[in-house]
Design a protein around this motif. Sequence first.
Motif, short mmCIF file in Angstrom:
data_model
loop_
_atom_site.label_atom_id
_atom_site.label_comp_id
_atom_site.label_asym_id
_atom_site.label_seq_id
_atom_site.Cartn_x
_atom_site.Cartn_y
_atom_site.Cartn_z
N ILE A 30 15.40 4.35 -6.01
CA ILE A 30 16.05 4.92 -4.83
C ILE A 30 15.06 5.02 -3.67
CG2 ILE A 30 17.12 7.03 -3.92
CD1 ILE A 30 18.29 7.42 -6.80
N PHE A 31 13.85 5.51 -3.97
CA PHE A 31 12.83 5.58 -2.93
C PHE A 31 12.41 4.19 -2.46
CE2 PHE A 31 11.70 9.99 -4.45
CZ PHE A 31 12.13 10.62 -3.30
N GLY A 32 12.41 3.23 -3.37
CA GLY A 32 12.07 1.86 -3.00
C GLY A 32 13.07 1.27 -2.03
N PHE A 33 14.33 1.61 -2.22
CA PHE A 33 15.36 1.15 -1.29
C PHE A 33 15.10 1.72 0.11
CE2 PHE A 33 19.50 1.27 0.80
CZ PHE A 33 19.93 -0.04 0.61
N GLY A 34 14.83 3.01 0.16
CA GLY A 34 14.54 3.64 1.45
C GLY A 34 13.27 3.08 2.08
N ALA A 35 12.25 2.84 1.26
CA ALA A 35 11.00 2.28 1.77
C ALA A 35 11.21 0.88 2.32
CB ALA A 35 9.95 2.26 0.66
N SER A 36 12.10 0.12 1.71
CA SER A 36 12.39 -1.23 2.20
C SER A 36 13.15 -1.19 3.52
CB SER A 36 13.21 -2.00 1.17
OG SER A 36 12.47 -2.20 0.01
N VAL A 37 14.15 -0.36 3.58
CA VAL A 37 14.98 -0.31 4.78
C VAL A 37 14.19 0.21 5.98
CG1 VAL A 37 16.99 0.82 5.82
CG2 VAL A 37 17.15 -0.10 3.51
N PHE A 38 13.35 1.22 5.74
CA PHE A 38 12.60 1.83 6.85
C PHE A 38 11.17 1.30 6.96
CE2 PHE A 38 15.92 4.97 5.90
CZ PHE A 38 16.56 4.94 7.12
N ARG A 39 10.83 0.29 6.16
CA ARG A 39 9.53 -0.40 6.22
C ARG A 39 8.35 0.54 6.01
NH1 ARG A 39 12.80 -0.89 10.03
NH2 ARG A 39 11.48 0.20 11.50
N ILE A 40 8.43 1.41 5.01
CA ILE A 40 7.35 2.36 4.71
C ILE A 40 6.51 1.75 3.59
CG2 ILE A 40 6.79 4.72 4.08
CD1 ILE A 40 9.66 5.46 5.01
N LYS A 41 5.42 1.12 3.97
CA LYS A 41 4.61 0.36 3.02
C LYS A 41 3.95 1.26 1.98
CE LYS A 41 2.67 -1.37 6.66
NZ LYS A 41 3.51 -1.31 7.83
N TRP A 42 3.39 2.40 2.39
CA TRP A 42 2.69 3.26 1.44
C TRP A 42 3.64 3.80 0.39
CZ3 TRP A 42 4.25 8.24 0.76
CH2 TRP A 42 5.00 8.83 1.77
N LEU A 43 4.91 4.05 0.76
CA LEU A 43 5.89 4.52 -0.21
C LEU A 43 6.23 3.43 -1.21
CD1 LEU A 43 7.69 6.81 -1.18
CD2 LEU A 43 9.41 6.08 0.48
N MET A 44 6.27 2.18 -0.76
CA MET A 44 6.55 1.08 -1.67
C MET A 44 5.41 0.91 -2.68
SD MET A 44 8.89 -0.96 -2.56
CE MET A 44 10.04 -1.37 -1.29
N TYR A 45 4.17 1.07 -2.22
CA TYR A 45 3.04 1.03 -3.16
C TYR A 45 3.14 2.17 -4.17
CZ TYR A 45 0.46 -2.50 -0.47
OH TYR A 45 0.07 -3.65 0.14
N THR A 46 3.55 3.36 -3.72
CA THR A 46 3.71 4.51 -4.61
C THR A 46 4.82 4.25 -5.62
OG1 THR A 46 2.99 5.95 -2.81
CG2 THR A 46 4.11 7.00 -4.67
N VAL A 47 5.91 3.66 -5.19
CA VAL A 47 7.02 3.32 -6.08
C VAL A 47 6.54 2.37 -7.18
CG1 VAL A 47 9.18 2.00 -6.16
CG2 VAL A 47 8.88 3.79 -4.47
N PHE A 48 5.73 1.40 -6.79
CA PHE A 48 5.17 0.47 -7.78
C PHE A 48 4.32 1.21 -8.81
CE2 PHE A 48 1.31 -1.97 -8.88
CZ PHE A 48 1.88 -2.87 -9.76
N ILE A 49 3.43 2.07 -8.35
CA ILE A 49 2.53 2.78 -9.26
C ILE A 49 3.30 3.71 -10.19
CG2 ILE A 49 0.69 4.52 -9.31
CD1 ILE A 49 -0.36 3.19 -6.71
N VAL A 50 4.32 4.40 -9.68
CA VAL A 50 5.08 5.34 -10.50
C VAL A 50 5.94 4.61 -11.53
CG1 VAL A 50 6.95 7.04 -10.41
CG2 VAL A 50 5.07 7.17 -8.79
N SER A 51 6.53 3.49 -11.16
CA SER A 51 7.45 2.79 -12.07
C SER A 51 6.73 1.89 -13.07
CB SER A 51 8.46 1.97 -11.28
OG SER A 51 7.82 0.89 -10.62
N LEU A 52 5.48 1.56 -12.81
CA LEU A 52 4.78 0.59 -13.66
C LEU A 52 4.60 1.03 -15.12
CD1 LEU A 52 3.45 -2.19 -13.69
CD2 LEU A 52 1.29 -1.06 -13.11
N PRO A 53 4.17 2.26 -15.43
CA PRO A 53 3.95 2.60 -16.86
C PRO A 53 5.21 2.47 -17.72
CG PRO A 53 2.92 4.23 -15.45
CD PRO A 53 3.73 3.34 -14.55
N LEU A 54 6.32 3.02 -17.27
CA LEU A 54 7.55 2.92 -18.06
C LEU A 54 8.08 1.49 -18.10
CD1 LEU A 54 9.29 4.71 -19.78
CD2 LEU A 54 10.61 5.32 -17.78
N SER A 55 7.87 0.75 -17.03
CA SER A 55 8.27 -0.66 -17.01
C SER A 55 7.46 -1.48 -18.02
CB SER A 55 8.09 -1.25 -15.61
OG SER A 55 8.93 -0.61 -14.70
#
Length: 125
Positions: free
Chosen positions: A64-89
């Motif tokens: 959900i945050f990744g969608f918002g980060a994409s639409v509003f072009r928030i790069k640091w949030l997209m990096y955070t989304v990657f880091i948070v989702s990576l272990p469970l992925s």
Amino acid sequence: MTSVIEFFQKMNTIGRIGIFVGIVASVSGIILWAILNFFNPYSAEGISDATVKMTFLGLGLPAIFGFGASVFRIKWLMYTVFIVSLPLSMYLAGTPSIFKLFLLVSVCYLVSAILMKTDKKNKDI
């Protein structure tokens, strides 16, 4: 809303691709999370509430945050989304199921962030 559309039209192609990759990854992550928890073909007895909460925090909320980060072009949030989702992925990538795609979704978060960062016209945001 018009400012988002105007900014999108002014972006380079690489920035547009980054936003597109982020949106597709986020929507795919939400769909995969719903399948994992509510339509799981590999679990006959159902999923516990604790598992639903844990997977929501590790996979659903980042999507959900990744969608918002994409639409509003928030790069640091997209990096955070990657880091948070990576272990469970990475954990789900070790299972013999369709949920291996969560790792691809996480990698797409990273690719989206990198592409948005490399867009030369997008440096001010």
